[in-house]
Design an enzyme around this catalytic site. Structure first.
Site, PDB file in Angstrom:
ATOM      1  N   GLY A  61       0.827  -1.217   0.000  1.00  0.00           N
ATOM      2  CA  GLY A  61       0.000   0.000   0.000  1.00  0.00           C
ATOM      3  C   GLY A  61       0.850   1.251   0.000  1.00  0.00           C
ATOM      4  N   ASN A  62       0.222   2.386   0.284  1.00  0.00           N
ATOM      5  CA  ASN A  62       0.960   3.648   0.371  1.00  0.00           C
ATOM      6  C   ASN A  62       0.306   4.532   1.427  1.00  0.00           C
ATOM      7  OD1 ASN A  62      -1.028   5.526  -0.970  1.00  0.00           O
ATOM      8  ND2 ASN A  62      -0.754   3.986  -2.577  1.00  0.00           N
ATOM      9  N   ARG A  63       0.879   5.719   1.614  1.00  0.00           N
ATOM     10  CA  ARG A  63       0.502   6.567   2.751  1.00  0.00           C
ATOM     11  C   ARG A  63      -0.640   7.531   2.477  1.00  0.00           C
ATOM     12  NH1 ARG A  63       4.769   6.404   6.409  1.00  0.00           N
ATOM     13  NH2 ARG A  63       6.664   5.475   5.561  1.00  0.00           N
TER      14      ARG A  63
ATOM     15  N   ALA B 116      -3.659   7.627  -5.038  1.00  0.00           N
ATOM     16  CA  ALA B 116      -2.321   7.056  -5.239  1.00  0.00           C
ATOM     17  C   ALA B 116      -2.540   5.584  -5.595  1.00  0.00           C
ATOM     18  CB  ALA B 116      -1.496   7.206  -3.974  1.00  0.00           C
TER      19      ALA B 116
END
Ligand code: PMT
Length: 421
Positions: free
Chosen positions: A208-210, A275
């Site tokens: 995943g990402n932030r 994102a």
């Protein structure tokens, strides 16, 4: 959006009237000019002085008071109001409104005003579900009143059911939406993506990402408050669904692609602020991977007990839409799309922002690209503020100052609106 707007808040005699104090206070803090009118029974729950204190303006009560000032004021308020919000709206007042009864200051203003009516019913469950109340609400809705549905939960009486006044954020959303109904996006359908995608490794782990979703949610609420029909497609985030926005929750890039394809078929604008993971694990495990690694998990563990995760490319959602436009075909099942879709992308970069952003603007054939400097702690992922550059397909770049994400959202829509004409 609420700065210097004239809002009249009507308070009826229900236990939830104490919650309206918070609403009036928040409206005043955002710069709105709030006039409060209490019914006689509302005064039994909360004193007018309380509302006067938080609104910084007089609170009105009796239409027939001796000075006669209130009698004039009901016309002044009716004419100056940009929205009349009745919070909470009791069954009794709803019945009066439905039948044009104007026997107190609040119902007189409601009958006299041309402003949109926002009604937040809150009452005992069985009064809300009573056929009379249902019929009155249906009649008011038919006449254009905006009904904020009560929440289901534990009521003051101890009963469980519909009748709870929604949170202040929901009421603020409904008032903002009503104020913006004739805004510069009225009649437009817009699609916004937000948050980050999660690409499963196994049932409990993911790549995943932030992304917190804050930027995308700000874009969605700004569009709502300018009159748009908004579809918000979001990866997993910790934010509440914004009022008045159609939220599609997705998890993976492939799910986001399907949702975007479907929602953009008849849309005017797509903003991809999500994102989206460029890669996903090639073969997510069906069961939780164990450190001891067994052959049936399909993972080749090395001598140190580690393993290599094989990633494959995800589709480029914006790139596919550009390619589809070239071929003149819709990506959905419903044949060719009739409208020209204004496409806006983001580029989150930690270095060489200008050159990467210009490359993405051209490669994805976008109308606008928002270059996002995510190397600073006060910008990009998770931050409340954002520092962006805006690149135009027609040429030119704008360097915007660091601003709250809601203000960045407004600046982006300001640049999209002229592209729709
Ligand atoms: O959610 P917040 O915490 O508020 O943070 C906001 C943000 C930093 C996530 C946001 O402002 C932002 O910059 N979003 C874009 C993040 C990104 O991953 O950009 P990118 O450069 O990888 O992708 C370029 C564009 O193509 C983006 O519009 C992206 O949505 C889109 N894309 C990317 C990959 C993919 N497979 N398909 C796509 O359409």
């Amino acid at each position: 959006m609420l700065l210097n707007r004239r809002i009249v808040v009507g308070i009826c005699g229900g236990i939830a009237s104490y919650k309206a104090v918070d609403l009036v206070s928040k409206l005043q803090q955002t710069g709105a000019l709030v006039d409060v009118i209490l019914t006689k029974h509302a005064e039994d729950f909360v004193r007018p002085l309380t509302f006067a204190a938080v609104s910084h303006r007089p609170a009105y009560t009796d239409l027939w008071e001796a000075s006669g000032q209130a009698a004039e004021m009901h016309i002044v308020l009716a004419e100056e109001a940009e929205v009349l919000a009745i919070v909470p709206a009791t069954a009794n007042t709803l019945a009066k409104l439905a039948h044009g009864i104007a026997d107190n200051m609040l119902t007189a203003v409601a009958l006299a005003t041309q402003a949109p009516l926002v009604l937040a019913p809150a009452m005992y469950r069985d009064m809300y579900t009573h056929p009379a109340t249902r019929a009155n609400l249906a009649l008011l809705r038919e006449r254009g009143a905006h009904i904020v549905e009560p929440e289901v939960g534990r009521l003051a009486s101890g009963a469980i059911g519909p009748g709870r006044l929604p949170e202040t954020a929901v009421l603020l959303g409904a008032i903002s939406q009503a104020l913006g109904r004739n805004g510069d996006l009225a009649g437009r359908k817009v699609v916004v993506t937000a948050g980050g995608t999660r690409e499963p490794i196994d049932p409990v782990r993911y790549v995943g990402n932030r992304s917190s979703g804050k930027m995308g949610f700000a874009l969605a609420t700004e569009a709502r408050d300018r009159g748009a029909q908004v579809v918000l497609i979001s990866g997993p985030v910790a934010l509440d669904a914004p009022y008045g926005v159609e939220l599609h929750a997705v998890e993976t890039a492939l799910e986001m692609r399907d949702a975007v394809r479907g929602a953009t078929l008849d849309a005017d604008v797509l903003i991809m602020s999500a994102a989206v993971a460029d890669f996903r694990p090639a073969a997510p495990a069906a069961h939780k991977l164990k450190k001891e690694g067994r052959a049936e998990q399909g993972i080749a563990f090395d001598a140190q007990g580690g393993f290599t995760l094989h990633l494959v490319r995800n589709p480029d959602i914006l790139g596919e839409l550009a390619a589809a436009e070239d071929s003149g075909k819709s990506l959905g099942d419903e044949g060719k799309r009739q409208k020209r879709l204004v496409r806006v992308g983001f580029a989150a970069e930690t270095s060489d922002l200008v050159s990467y952003a210009q490359g993405k603007l051209a490669a994805k054939r976008l109308d606008l690209l928002v270059g996002n400097d995510v190397s600073r702690s006060d910008s990009g992922f998770g931050a409340e503020t954002n520092k962006v550059l805006i690149f135009h397909a027609a040429g030119g770049m704008e360097d915007l100052p660091l601003m709250p994400k809601q203000d960045v959202a407004a600046a982006i829509w300001d640049r999209i609106v002229p592209l729709l004409r």
